[in-house]
Enzyme design. Structure first.
Site, PDB file in Angstrom:
ATOM      1  N   ARG A 146     -16.291 -13.543 -25.934  1.00  0.00           N
ATOM      2  CA  ARG A 146     -16.334 -14.407 -27.075  1.00  0.00           C
ATOM      3  C   ARG A 146     -17.373 -13.957 -27.782  1.00  0.00           C
ATOM      4  O   ARG A 146     -17.447 -14.194 -28.920  1.00  0.00           O
ATOM      5  CB  ARG A 146     -16.448 -16.020 -26.330  1.00  0.00           C
ATOM      6  CG  ARG A 146     -16.697 -16.760 -27.426  1.00  0.00           C
ATOM      7  CD  ARG A 146     -16.504 -18.216 -26.640  1.00  0.00           C
ATOM      8  NE  ARG A 146     -16.771 -19.364 -27.776  1.00  0.00           N
ATOM      9  CZ  ARG A 146     -18.027 -19.667 -27.949  1.00  0.00           C
ATOM     10  NH1 ARG A 146     -18.996 -19.449 -27.302  1.00  0.00           N
ATOM     11  NH2 ARG A 146     -18.145 -20.636 -28.881  1.00  0.00           N
TER      12      ARG A 146
ATOM     13  N   LYS B 187      -5.802 -31.613 -25.344  1.00  0.00           N
ATOM     14  CA  LYS B 187      -5.732 -31.012 -26.767  1.00  0.00           C
ATOM     15  C   LYS B 187      -4.548 -31.735 -27.261  1.00  0.00           C
ATOM     16  O   LYS B 187      -3.562 -31.958 -26.582  1.00  0.00           O
ATOM     17  CB  LYS B 187      -5.404 -29.638 -26.426  1.00  0.00           C
ATOM     18  CG  LYS B 187      -6.357 -28.668 -25.846  1.00  0.00           C
ATOM     19  CD  LYS B 187      -6.090 -27.390 -25.633  1.00  0.00           C
ATOM     20  CE  LYS B 187      -7.153 -26.790 -25.048  1.00  0.00           C
ATOM     21  NZ  LYS B 187      -6.757 -25.241 -24.284  1.00  0.00           N
TER      22      LYS B 187
ATOM     23  N   LYS C  12     -16.083 -34.073 -18.971  1.00  0.00           N
ATOM     24  CA  LYS C  12     -16.725 -33.519 -17.839  1.00  0.00           C
ATOM     25  C   LYS C  12     -16.619 -34.377 -16.532  1.00  0.00           C
ATOM     26  O   LYS C  12     -16.501 -35.516 -16.717  1.00  0.00           O
ATOM     27  CB  LYS C  12     -18.320 -33.275 -18.266  1.00  0.00           C
ATOM     28  CG  LYS C  12     -18.532 -32.522 -19.277  1.00  0.00           C
ATOM     29  CD  LYS C  12     -18.829 -30.970 -18.787  1.00  0.00           C
ATOM     30  CE  LYS C  12     -19.477 -30.201 -19.701  1.00  0.00           C
ATOM     31  NZ  LYS C  12     -20.125 -29.017 -19.068  1.00  0.00           N
TER      32      LYS C  12
ATOM     33  N   GLU D 217      -5.792 -30.455 -19.493  1.00  0.00           N
ATOM     34  CA  GLU D 217      -5.710 -28.979 -18.683  1.00  0.00           C
ATOM     35  C   GLU D 217      -7.162 -29.057 -17.859  1.00  0.00           C
ATOM     36  O   GLU D 217      -7.713 -30.105 -18.193  1.00  0.00           O
ATOM     37  CB  GLU D 217      -5.535 -27.939 -19.378  1.00  0.00           C
ATOM     38  CG  GLU D 217      -5.132 -28.075 -20.868  1.00  0.00           C
ATOM     39  CD  GLU D 217      -5.157 -26.626 -21.620  1.00  0.00           C
ATOM     40  OE1 GLU D 217      -6.089 -25.727 -21.489  1.00  0.00           O
ATOM     41  OE2 GLU D 217      -4.055 -26.523 -22.082  1.00  0.00           O
TER      42      GLU D 217
ATOM     43  N   CYS E 145     -28.856 -23.063  27.044  1.00  0.00           N
ATOM     44  CA  CYS E 145     -29.429 -23.903  25.872  1.00  0.00           C
ATOM     45  C   CYS E 145     -28.482 -25.066  25.702  1.00  0.00           C
ATOM     46  O   CYS E 145     -27.409 -25.129  25.367  1.00  0.00           O
ATOM     47  CB  CYS E 145     -29.362 -23.133  24.733  1.00  0.00           C
ATOM     48  SG  CYS E 145     -29.855 -23.724  22.995  1.00  0.00           S
TER      49      CYS E 145
ATOM     50  N   CYS F 235     -36.407 -20.260  20.859  1.00  0.00           N
ATOM     51  CA  CYS F 235     -35.390 -21.246  20.281  1.00  0.00           C
ATOM     52  C   CYS F 235     -35.917 -22.571  20.379  1.00  0.00           C
ATOM     53  O   CYS F 235     -36.445 -23.126  21.351  1.00  0.00           O
ATOM     54  CB  CYS F 235     -34.274 -21.004  21.355  1.00  0.00           C
ATOM     55  SG  CYS F 235     -32.869 -22.368  21.022  1.00  0.00           S
TER      56      CYS F 235
ATOM     57  N   ASP G 125       0.785  -1.269   0.012  1.00  0.00           N
ATOM     58  CA  ASP G 125       0.012  -0.053  -0.037  1.00  0.00           C
ATOM     59  C   ASP G 125       0.902   1.391   0.057  1.00  0.00           C
ATOM     60  O   ASP G 125       0.460   2.422  -0.727  1.00  0.00           O
ATOM     61  CB  ASP G 125      -1.125   0.024   1.401  1.00  0.00           C
ATOM     62  CG  ASP G 125      -1.987  -1.220   1.210  1.00  0.00           C
ATOM     63  OD1 ASP G 125      -2.240  -1.627  -0.116  1.00  0.00           O
ATOM     64  OD2 ASP G 125      -2.488  -1.688   2.051  1.00  0.00           O
TER      65      ASP G 125
ATOM     66  N   SER H  69     -15.729 -23.112 -29.797  1.00  0.00           N
ATOM     67  CA  SER H  69     -16.026 -23.467 -28.631  1.00  0.00           C
ATOM     68  C   SER H  69     -15.342 -25.211 -28.610  1.00  0.00           C
ATOM     69  O   SER H  69     -14.409 -25.422 -29.452  1.00  0.00           O
ATOM     70  CB  SER H  69     -17.434 -23.560 -28.389  1.00  0.00           C
ATOM     71  OG  SER H  69     -18.035 -24.365 -29.315  1.00  0.00           O
TER      72      SER H  69
ATOM     73  N   LYS I 292     -10.886 -27.490 -17.081  1.00  0.00           N
ATOM     74  CA  LYS I 292     -11.842 -26.956 -17.587  1.00  0.00           C
ATOM     75  C   LYS I 292     -12.419 -25.921 -16.556  1.00  0.00           C
ATOM     76  O   LYS I 292     -13.155 -26.385 -15.805  1.00  0.00           O
ATOM     77  CB  LYS I 292     -13.027 -27.877 -18.419  1.00  0.00           C
ATOM     78  CG  LYS I 292     -14.019 -26.790 -19.343  1.00  0.00           C
ATOM     79  CD  LYS I 292     -14.793 -27.809 -20.279  1.00  0.00           C
ATOM     80  CE  LYS I 292     -15.494 -26.909 -21.156  1.00  0.00           C
ATOM     81  NZ  LYS I 292     -16.387 -26.062 -20.566  1.00  0.00           N
TER      82      LYS I 292
HETATM   83  S1  IVH Z   1      -9.902 -24.038 -25.174  1.00  0.00           S
HETATM   84  C1  IVH Z   1     -10.369 -24.612 -29.098  1.00  0.00           C
HETATM   85  N1  IVH Z   1      -9.039 -24.821 -22.611  1.00  0.00           N
HETATM   86  O1  IVH Z   1     -14.591 -23.802 -22.306  1.00  0.00           O
HETATM   87  C2  IVH Z   1     -10.875 -24.702 -27.989  1.00  0.00           C
HETATM   88  N2  IVH Z   1     -11.260 -23.737 -23.155  1.00  0.00           N
HETATM   89  O2  IVH Z   1     -16.316 -24.258 -25.326  1.00  0.00           O
HETATM   90  C3  IVH Z   1     -11.082 -23.370 -27.297  1.00  0.00           C
HETATM   91  N3  IVH Z   1     -12.834 -23.503 -21.150  1.00  0.00           N
HETATM   92  O3  IVH Z   1     -16.201 -21.164 -22.805  1.00  0.00           O
HETATM   93  C4  IVH Z   1     -11.096 -23.354 -26.009  1.00  0.00           C
HETATM   94  N4  IVH Z   1     -11.366 -24.152 -19.658  1.00  0.00           N
HETATM   95  O4  IVH Z   1     -13.803 -20.746 -22.078  1.00  0.00           O
HETATM   96  C5  IVH Z   1     -10.151 -24.414 -23.641  1.00  0.00           C
HETATM   97  N5  IVH Z   1      -8.530 -25.244 -20.673  1.00  0.00           N
HETATM   98  C6  IVH Z   1      -9.460 -24.654 -21.135  1.00  0.00           C
HETATM   99  C7  IVH Z   1     -10.737 -24.258 -20.810  1.00  0.00           C
HETATM  100  C8  IVH Z   1     -11.682 -23.988 -21.676  1.00  0.00           C
HETATM  101  C9  IVH Z   1     -12.247 -23.669 -19.877  1.00  0.00           C
HETATM  102  C10 IVH Z   1     -14.045 -22.862 -21.800  1.00  0.00           C
HETATM  103  C11 IVH Z   1     -13.962 -21.758 -22.617  1.00  0.00           C
HETATM  104  C12 IVH Z   1     -15.325 -21.891 -23.548  1.00  0.00           C
HETATM  105  C13 IVH Z   1     -15.513 -23.386 -23.299  1.00  0.00           C
HETATM  106  C14 IVH Z   1     -15.056 -23.958 -24.666  1.00  0.00           C
END
Ligand code: IVH
Length: 688
Positions: A144, A297, A321, A121, A447, A423, A39, A84, A123
Site C-alpha cells: 500500500r 461496507k 474493532k 466481513e 519427580c 528441579c 510432489d 484506509s 478485518k
Molecule cells: S477495505 C475502502 N476490508 O484494514 C477501504 N480492509 O485501513 C479499503 N483490512 O490495512 C480497505 N481487512 O489491509 C478492507 N475486509 C477488509 C479488511 C481490510 C483488513 C485492512 C487493510 C488496511 C486496513 C484499512
C-alpha cells in the site's frame, strides 16, 4: 530442436493440475491428493521444464520461487489509490448503530426507509496488497505504501500458493485485486516452534511475520515463511462489467479462483451488523488467523459512489474493532514449570492484564534460550500476546522501561534469567542435551510433578478414559503417597479415596468403578497412555496397527520400529529408551497383572486393508461409535478420514443431526451410509 508436442501438452496439463490442487488446498482448504502425489506431479513438471526451458511459462507453479535477491524494491504508483478505513473505536454495539445512522443521514434517507444492506466481513490483521492481473496473468503485486505509491513485491507474493498466478474463467483485461496477506496461526506457531528448536529468532506475531516476509528482498527467504491471502476489494479494472454490489464482487473474485474468506454476510440494517459483530467475536478464538475487528461496507456500489470519500477514508465503510490481543504488563517473577516428560519451561508471572478477552496472569517463555534472546527480566514491562486457544506468551520487552539500579547509572536492577540447576519440584539435576533447546528434570517418575502429569495423561479421555480422575484428585493421590505409578490406581480402595478432599463415599465408589471399567481398553489407547516421549495418539495408533500386540512392540529394536509409517530415528529412539527402562517394564507388567487388557491382534500386514485409498467423511452423531473410534477403525482399515466433502470423497457416514456436509454429499452425488453401513463395510469390504 522444437519441443515435442506431447511434452508441451503434458507440461500444460501438469501446470493446470498442480494449480488445481493448490487451489483446493490453499483456497478451498479441501486437499484433493496426498502430498506425495502432489510432489510427484511437481517433480515431473520440473523435469520437463529442465529438458525444455521454453516450457517454463510465467504462470508455471515451478516459477513461484525464482528470482534473485533485489537491491531495493521499485516504486509502484496505484492508479486507484489504496484507501484506509475509518475505525469505530467503540467496541460495543453502538459502534454499528453510529455507522448505520451516519449512512442514513449522508444518503438523506427518510425515517421510514427500508434498512440499508451492508457487506459484513472480517478485518484481517496482516498487510494490505494490490494484485494486478492483465489478461488473467498475475503481473504485479504491490504494497500500500502511502496509498498513492507502494512497493513492487511481486517476487515475494508469487511464493504465496493461495494467490493464483493465472485467473480461472474469462478474465477481464485488467483486474486489480485488493486484499490482505497474512500468516495463519497454525503456520505462525509451527514456524516459531521450528525456529525455537533450532535456537533461531522467532516472530513476534503473525502480522509482523507477514509484513516482514513480504518486505524481504530475497524471495527465497520470503518463501520460507508460510503466508496466505484473502481478497476483499478492487482497484483498477478494465474490460469487465462490475457487479452491482460488493458482495457480488467478492463472489466474482472467488469464481476467478482468488481466496475470499467464507466468514461474510449481507447484513440488513444495524441489527444485523450488531449480530455479526457478536457472532464473530464468539468465534474469534477458534479462527485459524488473527482478526482485529470486523468491517462493514455499504453493499451497493452505486450508493458507495454517492457516499464518496473524506481524506483517504471512504464514507461507505467502517472497521468495528475488538479488544486487542496484545497488551503491556509487568513481569513480577519468573518461575519454572516441570512438564510430563520433565521439560522445564520458564513462565513469567505477570501483573494481571486483560488481553484477548481474558485476564492473563502467566505467560510462557518457552525455553532458556528464548528468555535469553528476548532478555526478559523481573520488573520488565513486556508485550503479552494471547490469541486463539494458545497459551499466552511474552513476545517482547520494552527496553526503555527496564528498572535500573539507580537513577543515573545504566545498570539493570535485575540480572539476566538463569535456569535453576536442580528441579524445583524434586531437587534432581536439570540437564540439557547438546542439541536440545529444552532442559529437563532427570528425576523421571521420582519427580512428583512428572508423576502427577503422567497420571493425568494416563487417565485422559483419549488414553485410558478414566472418568472422574481429575487434576485435583491426582494431585492429592500423589501428594499423599497413595499412587506412585499408574498401576497403583488399580489397587485403590473406596475407603482410601473417600478420605480425600471434596470426595464423598458415592463419588469414591464411582471413581473405583470407572477405574475398573478402564481395564478393558484398546492397544493403541494403552500405548498412548504410557506417555512415551514423541508418541502421540496417531503414532500410538500406527504402532498398535503395525505390531498388533504389545509383546511384539516391546521386542522391537530401533530398526524394526522404523518400519512403522511416520516413525523416524528420533521417535524410534524414544520408544526404545522408554522400554529399556526397567521401571517402565515393571509398571507395564503391574498394569497387566492388575487386569488391564485389550484384544490382541496379528501384525497389520495380515490385517485386511478393506478401505485402502478410500476417503471418508464423518458427520453428525453416530448411535454407538464415538467419532474418535469410527475414525480409528477407518484408518485401521487403510482409509482416510477427511474434514470436508468434495468430489473425491468416496463416502459420507452420517449420524444424527448431520448438517451441511450431508447436503454437500447429496449435491455431489457422494454415497451416504449410516453407522451400520460403515460396520458392514469394515467387516466384509462390501462396496457402497
Ligand atoms: S477495505 C475502502 N476490508 O484494514 C477501504 N480492509 O485501513 C479499503 N483490512 O490495512 C480497505 N481487512 O489491509 C478492507 N475486509 C477488509 C479488511 C481490510 C483488513 C485492512 C487493510 C488496511 C486496513 C484499512
Amino acid at each position: 530442436m522444437a519441443v515435442p508436442a506431447v511434452d508441451a501438452a503434458r507440461a500444460a496439463a501438469l501446470r493446470a493440475e498442480i494449480e488445481r490442487h493448490n487451489h483446493a488446498y490453499y483456497v478451498l482448504d479441501a486437499p484433493t491428493i496426498p502430498d506425495a502425489e502432489y510432489d510427484r506431479l511437481f517433480r515431473e513438471l520440473q523435469a520437463l521444464e529442465a529438458a525444455w526451458p521454453e516450457l517454463r511459462t510465467p504462470d508455471s507453479p515451478t516459477q513461484r520461487v525464482g528470482g534473485r535477491p533485489l537491491p531495493a524494491f521499485s516504486p509502484v504508483r496505484h492508479v486507484v489509490p489504496m484507501l484506509s478505513i475509518r475505525t469505530e473505536t467503540d467496541t460495543g454495539p453502538s459502534g454499528a448503530e453510529a455507522f448505520d445512522a451516519r449512512v442514513h443521514r449522508l444518503l438523506a434517507l427518510p425515517e421510514d426507509a427500508p434498512p440499508v444492506s451492508y457487506a459484513a466481513e472480517l478485518k484481517f490483521d496482516g498487510l494490505a496488497i494490490s494484485l494486478r492481473y492483465v489478461d488473467g496473468l498475475l503481473v504485479q503485486a504491490a504494497t500500500r505504501g502511502d496509498g498513492e505509491t507502494g512497493e513492487d513485491v511481486t517476487q515475494n507474493i508469487r511464493t504465496i500458493r493461495a494467490v493464483p498466478l493465472r485467473l480461472a474463467g474469462t478474465a477481464p483485461t485488467v483486474l486489480e485485486v485488493r486484499g490482505e496477506v497474512y500468516m495463519s496461526r497454525p503456520d505462525f506457531e509451527r514456524y516459531n516452534a521450528r525456529q525455537r528448536s533450532l535456537g533461531k529468532p522467532t516472530l513476534v506475531n503473525p502480522r509482523n511475520g507477514a509484513a516482514g516476509s513480504v518486505r524481504q528482498l530475497d524471495p527465497k527467504l520470503a518463501a520460507e515463511r508460510p503466508l496466505s491471502f484473502f481478497a476483499y476489494g478492487l482497484g483498477e479494472t478494465e474490460g469487465w462489467q462490475r457487479p452491482a454490489t460488493h458482495s457480488a464482487v467478492l463472489d466474482a473474485l472467488a469464481a476467478f479462483g482468488l481466496p475470499v474468506c467464507g466468514f461474510r454476510t449481507v447484513a440488513r440494517g444495524a441489527r444485523d451488523l450488531i449480530a455479526f459483530h457478536r457472532d464473530i467475536l464468539a468465534r474469534r478464538d477458534s479462527l485459524p488467523f488473527d482478526i482485529d475487528g470486523v468491517v462493514y461496507k455499504v453493499d451497493s456500489l452505486a450508493l458507495q459512489d454517492e457516499l464518496g470519500f473524506v481524506s483517504r477514508e471512504p464514507r461507505w465503510a467502517v472497521a468495528h474493532k475488538y479488544p486487542a490481543q496484545e497488551a503491556l504488563t509487568i513481569v513480577e517473577a519468573i518461575d519454572v514449570q516441570v512438564g510430563r516428560t520433565g521439560a522445564i519451561t520458564p513462565v513469567a508471572r505477570l501483573k494481571p492484564v486483560f488481553v484477548g478477552g481474558v485476564t492473563v496472569t502467566n505467560a510462557t517463555l518457552h525455553n532458556e534460550d528464548e528468555v535469553r534472546r528476548k532478555d526478559v527480566r523481573v520488573g520488565d514491562t513486556v508485550i503479552v500476546r494471547r490469541a486463539g486457544d494458545v497459551i499466552p506468551e511474552v513476545v517482547a520487552v520494552v527496553a526503555e522501561k527496564r528498572p535500573l539500579r539507580d537513577l543515573f547509572g545504566d545498570e539493570p536492577l535485575h540480572p539476566p534469567f538463569a535456569l535453576p540447576e536442580t528441579c524445583p519440584e524434586c531437587g534432581s539435576t536439570v540437564a540439557r542435551g547438546e542439541d536440545e533447546a529444552v532442559a529437563r528434570c532427570t528425576g523421571g517418575l521420582y519427580c512428583p510433578a512428572q508423576r502427577r502429569q503422567a497420571l493425568w495423561h494416563f487417565a485422559a479421555r483419549r488414553a485410558m478414559d478414566i472418568e472422574g480422575l481429575g487434576d485435583k484428585i491426582v494431585e492429592q493421590l500423589v501428594d499423599a503417597g497413595l499412587v506412585h505409578t499408574p498401576a497403583d490406581l488399580y489397587g485403590l480402595a473406596v475407603e482410601a479415596l473417600a478420605g480425600l478432599d471434596r470426595m464423598g463415599e458415592k463419588s469414591a465408589e464411582n471413581l473405583v468403578t470407572a477405574i475398573a471399567r478402564s481395564k478393558a481398553t484398546m492397544l493403541n489407547r494403552f500405548i498412548f497412555a504410557l506417555g512415551i516421549r514423541n508418541v502421540g495418539e496417531a503414532t500410538a495408533r500406527d504402532l498398535a496397527r503395525h505390531f498388533g500386540n504389545l509383546d511384539a512392540l516391546l521386542a522391537a529394536d530401533a530398526e524394526a520400529l522404523q518400519q512403522v509409517p511416520d516413525v523416524g530415528p528420533v521417535v524410534a529412539a524414544s520408544i526404545v529408551a522408554f522400554f529399556a527402562e526397567a521401571h517402565n517394564r515393571e509398571v507395564i507388567a503391574a498394569l497387566r497383572a492388575a487386569g488391564v487388557h485389550w484384544p490382541e491382534g496379528e501384525p497389520a500386514s495380515a490385517a485386511p486393508q478393506l478401505l485402502a485409498g478410500k476417503t471418508i467423511v464423518l458427520t453428525g452423531t453416530l448411535p454407538n461409535l464415538k467419532r474418535d473410534e469410527a475414525k480409528a477403525m477407518i484408518e485401521a482399515a487403510g482409509g482416510k478420514v477427511a474434514g470436508s466433502v468434495s468430489k473425491k470423497t468416496d463416502c459420507v457416514v452420517a449420524g444424527d443431526e448431520a448438517g451441511s456436509k450431508l447436503e454437500r454429499a447429496r449435491e455431489l452425488g457422494v454415497p451416504v451410509i449410516d453407522e451400520a453401513g460403515l460396520l458392514k463395510l469394515l467387516n466384509n469390504g462390501a462396496e457402497t
